[in-house]
Design a protein around this motif. Structure first.
Motif, PDB file in Angstrom:
ATOM      1  N   PHE A  75       0.565  -1.639  -0.045  1.00 46.81           N
ATOM      2  CA  PHE A  75      -0.292  -0.249   0.239  1.00 46.81           C
ATOM      3  C   PHE A  75       1.040   1.188  -0.130  1.00 46.81           C
ATOM      4  O   PHE A  75       1.955   0.576   0.675  1.00 46.81           O
ATOM      5  N   GLY A  76       1.142   2.037  -1.070  1.00 42.38           N
ATOM      6  CA  GLY A  76       2.033   3.277  -1.515  1.00 42.38           C
ATOM      7  C   GLY A  76       2.444   3.313  -1.557  1.00 42.38           C
ATOM      8  O   GLY A  76       3.647   3.763  -2.403  1.00 42.38           O
ATOM      9  N   ALA A  77       3.166   2.515  -2.636  1.00 40.92           N
ATOM     10  CA  ALA A  77       3.262   1.944  -3.625  1.00 40.92           C
ATOM     11  C   ALA A  77       3.986   3.188  -4.319  1.00 40.92           C
ATOM     12  O   ALA A  77       2.758   3.743  -4.587  1.00 40.92           O
ATOM     13  N   VAL A  78       5.335   3.659  -4.479  1.00 41.43           N
ATOM     14  CA  VAL A  78       5.116   4.780  -5.028  1.00 41.43           C
ATOM     15  C   VAL A  78       5.507   4.968  -6.468  1.00 41.43           C
ATOM     16  O   VAL A  78       5.103   5.891  -7.099  1.00 41.43           O
ATOM     17  N   ARG A  79       5.727   3.914  -7.192  1.00 40.37           N
ATOM     18  CA  ARG A  79       5.389   3.871  -8.600  1.00 40.37           C
ATOM     19  C   ARG A  79       4.437   3.138  -9.653  1.00 40.37           C
ATOM     20  O   ARG A  79       3.642   2.242  -8.693  1.00 40.37           O
ATOM     21  N   GLY A  82       3.618  -0.589  -9.738  1.00 44.48           N
ATOM     22  CA  GLY A  82       4.717  -1.120  -8.926  1.00 44.48           C
ATOM     23  C   GLY A  82       4.184  -2.193  -7.841  1.00 44.48           C
ATOM     24  O   GLY A  82       5.040  -3.211  -7.329  1.00 44.48           O
ATOM     25  N   VAL A  83       2.985  -2.624  -8.007  1.00 40.12           N
ATOM     26  CA  VAL A  83       1.978  -4.285  -8.317  1.00 40.12           C
ATOM     27  C   VAL A  83       2.083  -5.347  -8.967  1.00 40.12           C
ATOM     28  O   VAL A  83       1.315  -4.285  -9.732  1.00 40.12           O
ATOM     29  N   MET A  84       1.862  -6.278  -9.169  1.00 43.92           N
ATOM     30  CA  MET A  84       2.204  -7.614 -10.279  1.00 43.92           C
ATOM     31  C   MET A  84       0.615  -7.907  -9.764  1.00 43.92           C
ATOM     32  O   MET A  84       1.250  -9.012  -8.986  1.00 43.92           O
ATOM     33  N   LEU A  85       0.259  -8.406 -10.030  1.00 39.94           N
ATOM     34  CA  LEU A  85      -1.211  -8.974  -9.641  1.00 39.94           C
ATOM     35  C   LEU A  85      -1.096  -9.965 -11.341  1.00 39.94           C
ATOM     36  O   LEU A  85      -1.457 -10.007 -12.221  1.00 39.94           O
ATOM     37  N   ARG A  86      -1.076 -11.527 -11.266  1.00 37.42           N
ATOM     38  CA  ARG A  86      -1.781 -12.247 -12.202  1.00 37.42           C
ATOM     39  C   ARG A  86      -2.886 -12.827 -11.893  1.00 37.42           C
ATOM     40  O   ARG A  86      -3.207 -13.849 -10.458  1.00 37.42           O
ATOM     41  N   TRP A  87      -3.985 -13.162 -12.472  1.00 40.17           N
ATOM     42  CA  TRP A  87      -5.388 -14.179 -12.575  1.00 40.17           C
ATOM     43  C   TRP A  87      -5.690 -15.552 -13.040  1.00 40.17           C
ATOM     44  O   TRP A  87      -4.597 -14.840 -14.663  1.00 40.17           O
ATOM     45  N   ALA A  88      -4.678 -16.607 -12.941  1.00 41.77           N
ATOM     46  CA  ALA A  88      -4.759 -17.404 -14.228  1.00 41.77           C
ATOM     47  C   ALA A  88      -6.515 -18.202 -13.451  1.00 41.77           C
ATOM     48  O   ALA A  88      -7.036 -19.240 -12.496  1.00 41.77           O
ATOM     49  N   ARG A 107      -0.392  -4.832 -13.464  1.00 44.64           N
ATOM     50  CA  ARG A 107       0.855  -3.972 -12.715  1.00 44.64           C
ATOM     51  C   ARG A 107      -0.021  -2.927 -11.877  1.00 44.64           C
ATOM     52  O   ARG A 107      -0.454  -2.221 -13.108  1.00 44.64           O
ATOM     53  N   GLY A 108       0.166  -2.489 -11.384  1.00 43.41           N
ATOM     54  CA  GLY A 108      -0.216  -0.958 -10.774  1.00 43.41           C
ATOM     55  C   GLY A 108       0.293  -1.013  -9.235  1.00 43.41           C
ATOM     56  O   GLY A 108       1.192  -1.560  -8.964  1.00 43.41           O
ATOM     57  N   ARG A 109      -0.911  -0.540  -8.360  1.00 38.98           N
ATOM     58  CA  ARG A 109      -1.112   0.466  -7.287  1.00 38.98           C
ATOM     59  C   ARG A 109      -2.000  -0.196  -6.632  1.00 38.98           C
ATOM     60  O   ARG A 109      -3.272   0.287  -6.938  1.00 38.98           O
ATOM     61  N   HIS A 110      -2.081  -0.766  -5.525  1.00 43.60           N
ATOM     62  CA  HIS A 110      -3.875  -0.473  -5.038  1.00 43.60           C
ATOM     63  C   HIS A 110      -4.116   0.571  -4.191  1.00 43.60           C
ATOM     64  O   HIS A 110      -3.662   1.803  -3.375  1.00 43.60           O
ATOM     65  N   THR A 131      -5.156   0.083  -8.829  1.00 41.46           N
ATOM     66  CA  THR A 131      -6.034   0.895 -10.363  1.00 41.46           C
ATOM     67  C   THR A 131      -4.133   0.252 -11.362  1.00 41.46           C
ATOM     68  O   THR A 131      -3.251   0.100 -10.335  1.00 41.46           O
ATOM     69  N   CYS A 132      -5.086  -0.141 -12.604  1.00 37.86           N
ATOM     70  CA  CYS A 132      -3.816  -0.757 -13.222  1.00 37.86           C
ATOM     71  C   CYS A 132      -3.491   0.194 -14.277  1.00 37.86           C
ATOM     72  O   CYS A 132      -4.027   0.758 -15.051  1.00 37.86           O
TER      73      CYS A 132
END
Length: 171
Positions: A75-79, A82-88, A107-110, A131-132
């Motif tokens: 939470f609060g990732a600056v990029r 900054g976060v990668m999620l993968r749904w399979a 890829r995005g941030r919460h 948000t991506c």
């Protein structure tokens, strides 16, 4: 007659870590375009002009059972990516038994973490809205749609729909 492919199983991964047994639900991103009506001289009606991706952006919503430190610490990732999620997902047709692998990578941030109700002796769920800035949909290993907002890339079925625009502005 054919039966539709239906989701039979799924998993969610956060920066490579599996949420098997923890992921309850995932609302995959809605893809939308910003269209503006234009009616010029000699036109009998308006035509909607495509102005790119919607101002609503790309979001994925997901719910976990229990507490997860990985997501909380992101939470609060600056990029913006900054976060990668993968749904399979595993989808299957019940008339033929055919199974297809569906994968969404973002890829995005919460943007939001909802801790839900805390009630002793009751189920605990946390909901996340991410948000991506990047989105990729693959079906059976084929990339169907790829959107990279930061790098001005939009590919559908192998066609890079922004390539000529990038070239026109020197990118």
């Amino acid at each position: 007659m054919a039966l539709p492919k239906k989701l039979k199983s799924m998993n969610l991964y956060n920066d490579g870590g599996s949420y098997v047994g923890q992921s309850k639900s995932v609302t995959l991103p809605t893809l939308s375009r910003k269209l503006e009506a234009w009616r010029g001289a000699g036109m009998d009606g308006p035509v909607k002009v495509d102005l790119g991706h919607s101002d609503d952006g790309i979001q994925i919503e997901w719910t976990l059972g229990g507490w997860d430190l990985t997501a909380l610490r992101q939470f609060g990732a600056v990029r913006a990516d900054g976060v990668m999620l993968r749904w399979a997902g595993s989808v299957q047709r019940d008339d033929t038994g055919e199974i297809s692998a569906v994968e969404v990578v973002v890829r995005g941030r919460h943007e939001e973490i909802d801790f839900g109700d805390a009630e002793q002796g009751e189920d605990t769920e946390h909901s996340f809205t991410t948000t991506c800035s990047y989105y990729k949909l693959s079906i059976d290993g084929n990339v169907e749609i790829e959107i990279d907002l930061l790098n001005f890339i939009f590919v559908v079925n192998g066609e890079d729909r922004l390539a000529e625009h990038r070239a026109a502005i020197g990118l």
